[in-house]
Design a protein around this motif. Structure first.
Motif, PDB file in Angstrom:
ATOM      1  N   GLY A  29       0.812  -1.219   0.000  1.00  0.00           N
ATOM      2  CA  GLY A  29       0.000   0.000   0.000  1.00  0.00           C
ATOM      3  C   GLY A  29       0.838   1.259   0.000  1.00  0.00           C
ATOM      4  N   ILE A  30       2.065   1.165   0.535  1.00  0.00           N
ATOM      5  CA  ILE A  30       3.001   2.285   0.542  1.00  0.00           C
ATOM      6  C   ILE A  30       4.247   1.839  -0.205  1.00  0.00           C
ATOM      7  N   GLU A  31       4.521   2.482  -1.339  1.00  0.00           N
ATOM      8  CA  GLU A  31       5.637   2.073  -2.194  1.00  0.00           C
ATOM      9  C   GLU A  31       6.581   3.258  -2.446  1.00  0.00           C
ATOM     10  N   PRO A  32       7.715   3.289  -1.731  1.00  0.00           N
ATOM     11  CA  PRO A  32       8.698   4.351  -1.996  1.00  0.00           C
ATOM     12  C   PRO A  32       9.366   4.164  -3.356  1.00  0.00           C
ATOM     13  N   ALA A  33       9.674   5.270  -4.001  1.00  0.00           N
ATOM     14  CA  ALA A  33      10.452   5.266  -5.244  1.00  0.00           C
ATOM     15  C   ALA A  33      11.608   6.231  -5.014  1.00  0.00           C
ATOM     16  N   GLY A  72      -2.312   2.850   7.696  1.00  0.00           N
ATOM     17  CA  GLY A  72      -0.922   2.500   7.473  1.00  0.00           C
ATOM     18  C   GLY A  72      -0.684   1.041   7.168  1.00  0.00           C
ATOM     19  N   ALA A  73       0.576   0.680   7.041  1.00  0.00           N
ATOM     20  CA  ALA A  73       0.993  -0.679   6.664  1.00  0.00           C
ATOM     21  C   ALA A  73       1.097  -1.571   7.899  1.00  0.00           C
ATOM     22  N   GLY A  74       0.788  -2.851   7.704  1.00  0.00           N
ATOM     23  CA  GLY A  74       0.869  -3.841   8.776  1.00  0.00           C
ATOM     24  C   GLY A  74      -0.453  -4.561   8.938  1.00  0.00           C
ATOM     25  N   ALA A  75      -0.515  -5.846   8.531  1.00  0.00           N
ATOM     26  CA  ALA A  75      -1.777  -6.587   8.542  1.00  0.00           C
ATOM     27  C   ALA A  75      -2.135  -7.121   9.918  1.00  0.00           C
ATOM     28  N   ASP A 138      -5.769 -11.277  11.289  1.00  0.00           N
ATOM     29  CA  ASP A 138      -5.977 -12.451  12.138  1.00  0.00           C
ATOM     30  C   ASP A 138      -7.159 -12.305  13.086  1.00  0.00           C
ATOM     31  N   GLY A 139      -7.864 -11.158  13.002  1.00  0.00           N
ATOM     32  CA  GLY A 139      -9.037 -10.932  13.841  1.00  0.00           C
ATOM     33  C   GLY A 139      -8.730 -10.376  15.213  1.00  0.00           C
ATOM     34  N   VAL A 144      -3.895   0.820  15.062  1.00  0.00           N
ATOM     35  CA  VAL A 144      -3.764   1.102  13.638  1.00  0.00           C
ATOM     36  C   VAL A 144      -3.371   2.571  13.464  1.00  0.00           C
ATOM     37  N   LEU A 145      -2.378   2.826  12.629  1.00  0.00           N
ATOM     38  CA  LEU A 145      -1.983   4.201  12.333  1.00  0.00           C
ATOM     39  C   LEU A 145      -2.828   4.718  11.172  1.00  0.00           C
ATOM     40  N   VAL A 146      -3.521   5.817  11.399  1.00  0.00           N
ATOM     41  CA  VAL A 146      -4.346   6.423  10.349  1.00  0.00           C
ATOM     42  C   VAL A 146      -3.723   7.768   9.993  1.00  0.00           C
TER      43      VAL A 146
END
Length: 341
Positions: A29-33, A72-75, A138-139, A144-146
């Protein structure tokens, strides 16, 4: 033949085409270039719905202008302000632009999602992100970072009504930690590298507000005030937390500043002692207390960085709201007497 993606708000493209043009990845979801001096952010509200929540979407405009929220990132597990999330927080320092895309249906004959370019963004210079509670893949409930995005100066975002933050399906609440993070203000980066272009179909006059330095200092003072008071309560053996309150049919969530679980007192902090700030705090407390579990015997209080005028103190007393304010020696008005409810 490789397709070159021109970053014009409203253009619809794919992750593969963006990666081929700017040299970023295609899966996160977050892709640095790094070489292009950019960070690409892909927002897909439907992804959060699989877990039972959606924090992504355009929030209501506030006094500083348009605002877009992004999870943010992290499932699984608590999300941290590092890794890919850190690439957003350090983008300004590294001179990297942030570019926001929103999922726009699937590519015909493929499971890949098309991406609609919203425009160049910057993190809110007062508060870069909120911490929310939501289930992981995983429930298990976790932090969560927003992230809080504002349009970059000169950008006309190509968002639509469909990009609005969705309403909560049901009223609910989660216990959270008090908001104690006090980040340094972030300077708005100058635009460089790929230019953001306007088109006639997205010519609405809409720019992000230049948030005054004075307001940044006020909100920073508010954060420091809550942090100091939490330390004061903790030293006295009190348990503290806050709440994330979802209201059915409404987007976003109510987030009181602080709850003293030991004394059953709800606090709203303000960075200034003005009448306008105190009146706002009174209204917020009146709204919050309606949704707090175990309302019986609940008391409410305003937390200020100094003593307000006598008439403002009379206003608080007339509304049944206690007053606690900070001095060089500690906090006046605490502990709150039980007859002040």
């Amino acid at each position: 033949m490789t397709t070159t993606v021109d970053l014009v708000p409203g253009v619809v493209t794919t992750r593969e085409a963006i990666a081929a043009t700017y040299g970023c990845g295609t899966f996160q979801g977050i892709e640095p270039a790094a070489e292009a001096g950019m960070v690409f952010v892909y927002s897909d509200p439907s992804a959060g719905e699989e877990y039972g929540y959606t924090f992504d979407g355009r929030a209501e405009d506030d006094e500083f202008g348009p605002l877009y929220l992004y999870t943010g990132a992290g499932a699984n597990g608590d999300q941290k302000p590092s890794g890919r999330n850190g690439s957003l927080l350090t983008a300004a320092d590294k001179g990297r632009e942030i570019h926001l895309f929103v999922a726009h249906g699937k590519v015909a004959g493929s499971g890949a999602m098309r991406q609609r370019y919203i425009g160049q963004m910057v993190l809110d210079p007062i508060k870069q992100y909120d911490v929310r509670r939501g289930p992981g893949k995983d429930g298990v409930m976790r932090d969560v970072l927003v992230f809080r995005f504002r349009p970059a100066p000169g950008t006309t975002p190509a968002w639509t009504e469909a990009d609005r933050l969705p309403a909560a399906p049901a009223s609910d609440y989660e216990i959270t930690e008090p908001a104690m993070d006090v980040p340094e203000p972030v300077a708005l980066p100058a635009q460089s590298g790929a230019k953001v272009k306007d088109t006639e179909q997205h010519s609405t006059a809409e720019t992000t507000a230049d948030i005054p330095a004075g307001q940044r200092k006020v909100l920073r003072r508010e954060g420091e005030l809550v942090k100091a008071f939490v330390a004061h309560l903790t030293a006295a053996g009190h348990a503290t937390h806050s709440f994330q309150i979802a209201i059915k049919g409404e987007p976003g969530a109510l987030t009181p500043d602080l709850y003293d679980a030991t004394d059953h007192v709800l606090y709203e902090a303000k960075g200034q002692t003005t009448r306008a700030n105190v009146r706002m705090a009174i209204g917020q407390l009146a709204d919050y207390r309606r949704h707090i579990p175990n309302k019986e015997g609940l008391r409410v209080a305003v937390l200020l960085p100094g003593e307000p005028t006598a008439d403002v103190q009379d206003l608080l007393a007339a509304e049944g709201v206690a007053l606690v304010y900070q001095t060089e020696d500690g906090f006046v008005g605490w502990p709150i007497a039980f007859n002040e409810s």
